[in-house]
Motif scaffolding. Structure first.
Motif, short mmCIF file in Angstrom:
data_model
loop_
_atom_site.label_atom_id
_atom_site.label_comp_id
_atom_site.label_asym_id
_atom_site.label_seq_id
_atom_site.Cartn_x
_atom_site.Cartn_y
_atom_site.Cartn_z
N ILE A 1 0.35 -3.50 -1.22
CA ILE A 1 0.91 -2.40 -2.00
C ILE A 1 1.50 -1.34 -1.07
CG2 ILE A 1 -0.73 -2.75 -3.88
CD1 ILE A 1 -2.16 -0.16 -2.90
N VAL A 2 2.34 -0.49 -1.65
CA VAL A 2 2.82 0.69 -0.94
C VAL A 2 2.15 1.89 -1.59
CG1 VAL A 2 4.81 2.16 -0.46
CG2 VAL A 2 5.04 -0.30 -0.33
N LEU A 3 1.40 2.65 -0.78
CA LEU A 3 0.77 3.86 -1.27
C LEU A 3 1.83 4.95 -1.43
CD1 LEU A 3 -2.30 3.88 1.14
CD2 LEU A 3 -2.22 3.03 -1.20
N LYS A 4 1.55 5.95 -2.27
CA LYS A 4 2.50 7.04 -2.50
C LYS A 4 2.91 7.69 -1.17
CE LYS A 4 4.41 10.05 -5.44
NZ LYS A 4 5.44 9.68 -6.39
N LYS A 5 1.94 7.94 -0.30
CA LYS A 5 2.22 8.61 0.99
C LYS A 5 3.04 7.74 1.94
CE LYS A 5 -1.93 7.07 3.30
NZ LYS A 5 -2.87 7.36 4.33
N ASP A 6 3.08 6.42 1.69
CA ASP A 6 3.79 5.50 2.57
C ASP A 6 5.14 5.03 2.01
OD1 ASP A 6 1.71 5.57 4.44
OD2 ASP A 6 0.65 3.91 3.44
N GLN A 7 5.58 5.63 0.90
CA GLN A 7 6.81 5.15 0.27
C GLN A 7 8.02 5.29 1.19
OE1 GLN A 7 6.94 7.20 -3.50
NE2 GLN A 7 5.96 5.49 -4.55
N ARG A 8 8.10 6.36 1.97
CA ARG A 8 9.24 6.55 2.87
C ARG A 8 9.26 5.52 3.99
NH1 ARG A 8 12.09 11.72 3.59
NH2 ARG A 8 11.90 12.80 1.61
N SER A 9 8.08 5.25 4.56
CA SER A 9 8.01 4.31 5.69
C SER A 9 7.98 2.86 5.22
CB SER A 9 6.76 4.60 6.53
OG SER A 9 5.58 4.28 5.80
N GLY A 10 7.51 2.62 3.99
CA GLY A 10 7.41 1.26 3.48
C GLY A 10 6.19 0.52 4.00
N LYS A 11 5.26 1.25 4.64
CA LYS A 11 4.04 0.63 5.18
C LYS A 11 3.23 0.00 4.05
CE LYS A 11 -0.23 1.78 7.54
NZ LYS A 11 -1.29 2.35 6.68
N LEU A 12 2.82 -1.25 4.26
CA LEU A 12 2.06 -1.98 3.25
C LEU A 12 0.57 -1.88 3.52
CD1 LEU A 12 4.21 -5.22 2.89
CD2 LEU A 12 4.20 -3.22 1.40
N THR A 13 -0.20 -1.82 2.45
CA THR A 13 -1.66 -1.81 2.52
C THR A 13 -2.14 -3.03 1.75
OG1 THR A 13 -1.66 0.60 2.53
CG2 THR A 13 -3.72 -0.48 1.92
N GLN A 14 -3.00 -3.83 2.38
CA GLN A 14 -3.49 -5.04 1.72
C GLN A 14 -4.85 -4.78 1.08
OE1 GLN A 14 -3.25 -7.87 5.01
NE2 GLN A 14 -1.43 -8.73 4.05
N GLY A 15 -5.08 -5.49 -0.03
CA GLY A 15 -6.36 -5.36 -0.71
C GLY A 15 -6.43 -6.29 -1.90
N GLU B 1 -7.83 2.64 -3.52
CA GLU B 1 -6.45 3.06 -3.25
C GLU B 1 -5.54 2.64 -4.40
OE1 GLU B 1 -5.98 2.84 1.49
OE2 GLU B 1 -6.58 0.96 0.52
N ILE B 2 -4.54 3.49 -4.70
CA ILE B 2 -3.60 3.22 -5.78
C ILE B 2 -2.19 3.16 -5.22
CG2 ILE B 2 -2.58 4.15 -7.90
CD1 ILE B 2 -5.32 5.38 -8.52
N GLY B 3 -1.45 2.13 -5.63
CA GLY B 3 -0.07 2.00 -5.17
C GLY B 3 0.66 0.96 -5.98
N ARG B 4 1.92 0.74 -5.61
CA ARG B 4 2.76 -0.23 -6.31
C ARG B 4 2.80 -1.54 -5.54
NH1 ARG B 4 4.85 1.75 -10.76
NH2 ARG B 4 5.12 3.99 -10.94
N VAL B 5 2.63 -2.64 -6.27
CA VAL B 5 2.57 -3.97 -5.66
C VAL B 5 3.95 -4.37 -5.15
CG1 VAL B 5 2.09 -6.41 -6.04
CG2 VAL B 5 0.66 -4.68 -7.15
N LYS B 6 4.00 -4.79 -3.89
CA LYS B 6 5.23 -5.32 -3.31
C LYS B 6 5.14 -6.83 -3.12
CE LYS B 6 7.29 -1.46 -3.21
NZ LYS B 6 8.35 -1.22 -4.16
#
Length: 69
Positions: free
Chosen positions: A20-34, A58-63
């Motif tokens: 997923i991409v967390l709200k704080k990582d939307q600009r960088s596009g950094k992915l968080t796995q879980g 953690e909350i984010g949008r699935v990529k």
């Protein structure tokens, strides 16, 4: 490992491994796995990705949805 699009709710279920991409990582596009705990988006499709809560909280949008094939 093949992957599915994170823009369709039908591809996502609790217990699946996702990136997923967390709200704080939307600009960088950094992915968080879980692992998905809850699906927060009610719509069947969302262009930016279905919003989920991971087991880590953690909350984010699935990529990327990881499949077991």
């Amino acid at each position: 490992m093949p992957s599915l699009s994170g823009t369709e709710r039908k591809n996502i279920a609790p217990g699946l491994s996702v990136s997923i991409v967390l709200k704080k990582d939307q600009r960088s596009g950094k992915l968080t796995q879980g692992v998905v705990k809850d699906i927060l988006t009610k719509a069947p499709v969302h262009t930016h990705g279905i919003k989920v809560r991971l087991e880590s909280g953690e909350i984010g949008r699935v990529k990327i949805v990881e499949t077991e094939d």
